[in-house]
Motif scaffolding. Sequence first.
Motif, PDB file in Angstrom:
ATOM      1  N   GLN A   1       0.829  -1.204   0.000  1.00 17.39           N
ATOM      2  CA  GLN A   1       0.000   0.000   0.000  1.00 17.39           C
ATOM      3  C   GLN A   1       0.867   1.259   0.000  1.00 17.39           C
ATOM      4  N   THR A   2       1.944   1.255   0.793  1.00 18.69           N
ATOM      5  CA  THR A   2       2.836   2.412   0.850  1.00 18.69           C
ATOM      6  C   THR A   2       3.435   2.699  -0.517  1.00 18.69           C
ATOM      7  N   GLU A   3       3.839   1.659  -1.223  1.00 19.68           N
ATOM      8  CA  GLU A   3       4.417   1.837  -2.554  1.00 19.68           C
ATOM      9  C   GLU A   3       3.384   2.405  -3.529  1.00 19.68           C
ATOM     10  N   VAL A   4       2.155   1.922  -3.446  1.00 24.34           N
ATOM     11  CA  VAL A   4       1.090   2.409  -4.340  1.00 24.34           C
ATOM     12  C   VAL A   4       0.806   3.882  -4.077  1.00 24.34           C
TER      13      VAL A   4
ATOM     14  N   ASN B   1       8.331 -10.884  -0.395  1.00 28.69           N
ATOM     15  CA  ASN B   1       9.322 -10.227   0.441  1.00 28.69           C
ATOM     16  C   ASN B   1       9.377  -8.752   0.038  1.00 28.69           C
ATOM     17  N   THR B   2      10.357  -8.013   0.582  1.00 32.43           N
ATOM     18  CA  THR B   2      10.424  -6.574   0.289  1.00 32.43           C
ATOM     19  C   THR B   2      10.518  -6.314  -1.207  1.00 32.43           C
ATOM     20  N   LEU B   3      11.367  -7.084  -1.891  1.00 34.35           N
ATOM     21  CA  LEU B   3      11.511  -6.919  -3.340  1.00 34.35           C
ATOM     22  C   LEU B   3      10.184  -7.179  -4.045  1.00 34.35           C
ATOM     23  N   GLY B   4       9.500  -8.233  -3.636  1.00 37.27           N
ATOM     24  CA  GLY B   4       8.219  -8.560  -4.255  1.00 37.27           C
ATOM     25  C   GLY B   4       7.148  -7.517  -3.990  1.00 37.27           C
ATOM     26  N   PHE B   5       7.096  -7.004  -2.744  1.00 37.77           N
ATOM     27  CA  PHE B   5       6.104  -5.990  -2.402  1.00 37.77           C
ATOM     28  C   PHE B   5       6.307  -4.705  -3.206  1.00 37.77           C
ATOM     29  N   VAL B   6       7.557  -4.241  -3.306  1.00 33.61           N
ATOM     30  CA  VAL B   6       7.838  -2.938  -3.919  1.00 33.61           C
ATOM     31  C   VAL B   6       7.793  -3.009  -5.440  1.00 33.61           C
ATOM     32  N   HIS B   7       8.521  -3.979  -6.020  1.00 27.92           N
ATOM     33  CA  HIS B   7       8.710  -3.978  -7.471  1.00 27.92           C
ATOM     34  C   HIS B   7       7.752  -4.896  -8.224  1.00 27.92           C
ATOM     35  N   ILE B   8       6.980  -5.719  -7.517  1.00 29.79           N
ATOM     36  CA  ILE B   8       6.009  -6.575  -8.201  1.00 29.79           C
ATOM     37  C   ILE B   8       4.594  -6.152  -7.819  1.00 29.79           C
ATOM     38  N   VAL B   9       4.207  -6.373  -6.567  1.00 30.35           N
ATOM     39  CA  VAL B   9       2.831  -6.104  -6.150  1.00 30.35           C
ATOM     40  C   VAL B   9       2.512  -4.604  -6.202  1.00 30.35           C
ATOM     41  N   GLY B  10       3.321  -3.793  -5.506  1.00 31.07           N
ATOM     42  CA  GLY B  10       3.056  -2.354  -5.483  1.00 31.07           C
ATOM     43  C   GLY B  10       3.098  -1.728  -6.859  1.00 31.07           C
ATOM     44  N   ALA B  11       4.103  -2.117  -7.661  1.00 37.13           N
ATOM     45  CA  ALA B  11       4.245  -1.541  -9.002  1.00 37.13           C
ATOM     46  C   ALA B  11       3.066  -1.915  -9.888  1.00 37.13           C
ATOM     47  N   ALA B  12       2.651  -3.183  -9.857  1.00 37.90           N
ATOM     48  CA  ALA B  12       1.562  -3.647 -10.720  1.00 37.90           C
ATOM     49  C   ALA B  12       0.240  -2.976 -10.356  1.00 37.90           C
ATOM     50  N   ILE B  13      -0.066  -2.859  -9.054  1.00 29.79           N
ATOM     51  CA  ILE B  13      -1.330  -2.252  -8.637  1.00 29.79           C
ATOM     52  C   ILE B  13      -1.326  -0.754  -8.936  1.00 29.79           C
ATOM     53  N   ALA B  14      -0.192  -0.077  -8.698  1.00 27.05           N
ATOM     54  CA  ALA B  14      -0.100   1.358  -9.014  1.00 27.05           C
ATOM     55  C   ALA B  14      -0.316   1.600 -10.503  1.00 27.05           C
ATOM     56  N   HIS B  15       0.271   0.735 -11.326  1.00 24.97           N
ATOM     57  CA  HIS B  15       0.102   0.868 -12.774  1.00 24.97           C
ATOM     58  C   HIS B  15      -1.363   0.687 -13.165  1.00 24.97           C
ATOM     59  N   ALA B  16      -2.034  -0.261 -12.530  1.00 26.61           N
ATOM     60  CA  ALA B  16      -3.445  -0.510 -12.839  1.00 26.61           C
ATOM     61  C   ALA B  16      -4.304   0.693 -12.449  1.00 26.61           C
ATOM     62  N   ILE B  17      -4.021   1.293 -11.297  1.00 28.29           N
ATOM     63  CA  ILE B  17      -4.793   2.461 -10.873  1.00 28.29           C
ATOM     64  C   ILE B  17      -4.596   3.609 -11.859  1.00 28.29           C
TER      65      ILE B  17
ATOM     66  N   ARG C   1       3.569   6.046  -5.522  1.00 27.61           N
ATOM     67  CA  ARG C   1       3.614   6.104  -6.981  1.00 27.61           C
ATOM     68  C   ARG C   1       2.422   6.852  -7.581  1.00 27.61           C
ATOM     69  N   THR C   2       1.275   6.837  -6.911  1.00 26.95           N
ATOM     70  CA  THR C   2       0.062   7.405  -7.500  1.00 26.95           C
ATOM     71  C   THR C   2      -0.355   8.738  -6.900  1.00 26.95           C
ATOM     72  N   GLY C   3       0.030   9.028  -5.667  1.00 29.22           N
ATOM     73  CA  GLY C   3      -0.470  10.222  -4.998  1.00 29.22           C
ATOM     74  C   GLY C   3      -1.853  10.034  -4.415  1.00 29.22           C
ATOM     75  N   CYS C   4      -2.360   8.784  -4.395  1.00 30.70           N
ATOM     76  CA  CYS C   4      -3.671   8.502  -3.801  1.00 30.70           C
ATOM     77  C   CYS C   4      -3.592   8.573  -2.271  1.00 30.70           C
TER      78      CYS C   4
ATOM     79  N   GLY D   1       5.563 -12.416 -11.759  1.00 26.67           N
ATOM     80  CA  GLY D   1       6.987 -12.716 -11.837  1.00 26.67           C
ATOM     81  C   GLY D   1       7.428 -13.949 -11.078  1.00 26.67           C
ATOM     82  N   VAL D   2       6.484 -14.674 -10.446  1.00 28.84           N
ATOM     83  CA  VAL D   2       6.856 -15.826  -9.632  1.00 28.84           C
ATOM     84  C   VAL D   2       6.829 -17.098 -10.473  1.00 28.84           C
ATOM     85  N   ASN D   3       7.942 -17.798 -10.493  1.00 28.44           N
ATOM     86  CA  ASN D   3       8.031 -19.115 -11.137  1.00 28.44           C
ATOM     87  C   ASN D   3       9.030 -19.946 -10.342  1.00 28.44           C
ATOM     88  N   ALA D   4       9.345 -21.141 -10.835  1.00 28.72           N
ATOM     89  CA  ALA D   4      10.233 -22.035 -10.090  1.00 28.72           C
ATOM     90  C   ALA D   4      11.606 -21.418  -9.852  1.00 28.72           C
ATOM     91  N   LEU D   5      12.046 -20.527 -10.746  1.00 23.59           N
ATOM     92  CA  LEU D   5      13.364 -19.905 -10.602  1.00 23.59           C
ATOM     93  C   LEU D   5      13.352 -18.699  -9.668  1.00 23.59           C
TER      94      LEU D   5
END
Length: 824
Positions: free
Chosen positions: A609-612, A804-820, A615-618, A787-791
Amino acid sequence: MRLLRNLVLSALALLTTVSHAQNVMTTITAESINGGNSPTSGTLCLTPVDQYNNAIQVTKHGGGFYMKGRPFCGTITDGALVTTLQVPDSATDSSPGHSYQISVFDSTTQTVDTFFVPGIAGPTWSLDDYIPSVSVSTVSAFTFTTGSGTHPLSCSGSALDIRVNNGVSSIANCYGGVFVDSLAGNAGPAGPPATFRGTWSNSVSYAIGDAVASNGSSYVSLTASNTGNTPASDVTDWALLARAGADSVATSTNLQSLIGAYKQGGPNLLDPTKVSANTLLHADGATETANGYSTSGYIPVTPGSQFTMAIGDSCDTNGGYGLAFYDVNLVPQGVGSGFPFTSPKTITVPSTATIAFARVAWDPGCGSNNTSWTQQEIVSGATLPSSYSSFAVYPASTVDVAIATEATRAQAAEAGIIAPAVLQQIMSAQQPAVVNLFDKAKVASGLLNTAAACCSPTYFAGNITADSTQYVSAFIPVTPGKSYIIAKGDSANNPNFGATWYTLNQTALTIVQSSDGFPFADGHVLTAPAGAYWLRFTGDNSTIASQMLIAGTTLPSSYVPFVQTAHTLTSADIAPLVAAQTSMASPVAGCRLGVIGDSISSIFAQAWQTEVLKRTGCTLVYQDARPARQYADAFECYGAQTPTGTVALYDAASALTYGNYASQECANYNTVATYPQTDLTLAQNLANVDVMVVYLGTNDVGGVGTGLQPIGTITDAPSAGTQYGNEMWFYNTLHAANPAMRIIAVTNFADASGTANAAASLATAGVTVAVANSFSDPVVDMTKVGGVNALTIGSLTQDNTHPNTLGFVHIVGAAIAHAIADWW
């Protein structure tokens, strides 16, 4: 005595706000344009230009910039300006001392007078004193002269001068009695005399030398009896005089309106709150008051597409009324083919690439149209739905590629609105040497109001009250959080006067700091609040000669004159400015965000949520999340522990229903936002939410993977106990609570850990995608973009489930912010 007078002035501030406001706009007046030889009717336009007559951008009153080349226009009747016409004060905007190009268009004789005038400033400015007494037409009869060497210094009337040197031509236009270079290129033959005939029409016969305007460019006819030949494509009959400038980039405000219209349009694109009653639309985009008629708001359209209106108007037969088209900046784009309209009426949008909006008009009382205009319906395509649908039902989850491209261009343009020279001036305040930032040559007379001036600081912060014994400094660049020391104070004991802080665009902040108001002792220290990039302060005239403002908290041992020395910008200097500009350029800044989720949203310190928000100003206004939550118990805090329960009032003390969390209450997790609140319905708690992010499904995978919860089908009822039944119940309940709220569904990650849940994770995500699509809600499918796969599962998650932190900031937060950013 001065203190008493100041207190009285403060008490009367409400009565004096207008008269003491800063001169940020200048009102133009005119009674007899062209010295009595004025046009009987027409238009007067002023365009900001530099000393070379090149169009420039200037600051807006209240923040932002007017686009380069933007004219300010008013209406002329009998030689007098009859409408209010205001332009930015050339002494106080972003380009002090600039000039204006003034054009007077006579709609009767089709002539244009053009003048180049400097120094338009102050509260009012009379045009009568500056325009020549004899009308000079600069378009109706062009004169061409040629030669070598340089252009003559002076000229008269309307003239183009061409000079050829070593095979290269230089063309100059006559503006205000002097030649101004227009362009340079290879030498060409001299053209014929030209007579301006207005906008090109395919039904008009043009003679040799007739000049026309077409799609922003101007052309001159090369042949006699020139009829029906398009200037842009017919090089035999037409020659280019001046090419149109580059396409303007739409402002984020208009883009947001355009995207918002797509977002909210639903099957019915007509917003009843935007309909103008008793208003008749002209085909050229203008409107007039006409009893009984209704005119729609701006309806988003695509060039070459069709739209259909349910209620037509067959009583009116004048094709010059009823339909108009506009570009993304709401500028009319040619004439539409209007009345009569059948009921229903399908309209084909012209293929002109710049068209982005349409407006239509109709008479609700025409013939059988005796129903209320609130029953009007406008839909995309050529077919009406079987029954009336109200506005605010969402369309399919698509955004026109052209709109997305235009949005990107607008964001890029707004990200660069601060000129390099202004940036350099701002950063000069950070240089390491002792520098006096106070320029005594640029003070103004008066007392400067602080944000503490009254109970309504929005109306008072930054206003200047007349006082011949006091001065107000120029805008001084500062850095947020940094301290500055004033050498000479002011003993007046009135906190309503003193210092005011301003944003990047020099809009007064309404932050009240006790140190900003009088009294100021010698060596008084001021600290710039967050968001402050400029400072102005006031003081006694007797201190001007020895006044200093120094960065820091220590004064030099002796007086240091004002100086602005160069400073090399570093990344540390630029970072806060980039952050500020990114916030300004965000098309969704200010949106109100809601979250419904599970452990990913509730126990990791608001990581995504903090990352979103960054990135968005919401702003986060609603969050209802707890660990192990599934779709079936998503509304447990409203009393519905299962899809067959009743969604009632929210209760923060309600016990949670899942396993280890059964001993806890809803209040254990839902405290990070203003809502939800106890004893409010779901609709009441969601009333202030613009965008709801639903991030569920991770805990549903276990039931699907073990066979405890079948997938089912999309037609399943809530009581079926299937994944489809649970999700259909959830999204239907959420939409019913706030139909105008945008819902973005986020699926679970793909389980790539090699467990039996791998296939179940994909199946569960598939249900969310299908259900969201059935409601036309956009989806962030984490099985596709997570971005999650066996590797990568070991590097993006902390336990094969939670990011983890990397996943929250650059995957989850980034993807949701982009969608908004894409969907709101």
